[in-house]
Write an enzyme that holds these catalytic residues in place. Structure first.
Site, PDB file in Angstrom:
ATOM      1  N   TYR A  51       0.816  -1.218   0.000  1.00  0.00           N
ATOM      2  CA  TYR A  51       0.000   0.000   0.000  1.00  0.00           C
ATOM      3  C   TYR A  51       0.850   1.269   0.000  1.00  0.00           C
ATOM      4  CZ  TYR A  51      -4.489  -2.413   0.569  1.00  0.00           C
ATOM      5  OH  TYR A  51      -5.626  -3.163   0.367  1.00  0.00           O
ATOM      6  N   GLU A 128       1.095  -6.431  -9.044  1.00  0.00           N
ATOM      7  CA  GLU A 128       0.541  -7.040  -7.821  1.00  0.00           C
ATOM      8  C   GLU A 128       0.587  -8.579  -7.881  1.00  0.00           C
ATOM      9  OE1 GLU A 128      -2.516  -3.366  -6.728  1.00  0.00           O
ATOM     10  OE2 GLU A 128      -3.363  -5.299  -7.267  1.00  0.00           O
TER      11      GLU A 128
END
Ligand code: GDP
Length: 135
Positions: A51, A128
């Site tokens: 994040y 990701e």
């Protein structure tokens, strides 16, 4: 024609609330196919890295604390327009704004604990997926 891939995370609140099966059913009833899946627990450093684009936001510490609070299930989903299709199934980030029937409208507990993550572009999907599955 090759299909697109996207990354989904079933977040700790949804795992704790025993919603893995319900959420996977939503994926299986859509046009998305589950290519990979694993249950794991993020450590602080890995959650902060995942994040990092939110590092300066007021909710960052709470988000990292939540994401490390228990197991998550990480999935690679495949299908036509996989990124957009997954985000449609997820609903808005703020569950109060998520359309009826979306995963977040059904299983979010709050803005932070909003049940699922989904990549927001093909580029982020690619990085990701590598982040979780190329280790
Ligand atoms: P997403 O792509 O819909 O997950 O949304 P973002 O990438 O903008 O944010 C990442 C995650 O941070 C969200 O899924 C929420 O868990 C959390 N988050 C985002 N915005 C807020 C906010 O304004 N308040 C709080 N408490 N959490 C937020």
């Amino acid at each position: 024609m090759s299909e697109d891939l996207t990354l989904s995370i079933i977040k700790p609140n949804a795992v704790r609330n025993k919603k893995i099966g319900k959420i996977i059913s939503i994926f299986e009833e859509s046009n998305l196919k589950i290519k990979k899946a694993k249950l794991m627990t993020l450590n602080k450093s890995k959650a902060e890295t995942f994040y990092k684009e939110h590092a300066n936001k007021p909710f960052f510490d709470e988000l990292v604390k939540f994401m490390t609070s228990g197991p998550i299930m990480v999935l690679v989903l495949e299908g036509t327009n996989a990124v957009e299709e997954n985000r449609r199934l997820m609903g808005a980030t703020n569950p109060a704004e998520a359309k009826n029937g979306t995963i977040r409208s059904l299983y979010a507990d709050s803005m932070t604990e909003n049940a699922v993550h989904g990549s927001d572009s093909q580029k982020s999907a690619h990085s990701e997926i590598a982040f979780f599955f190329n280790e």
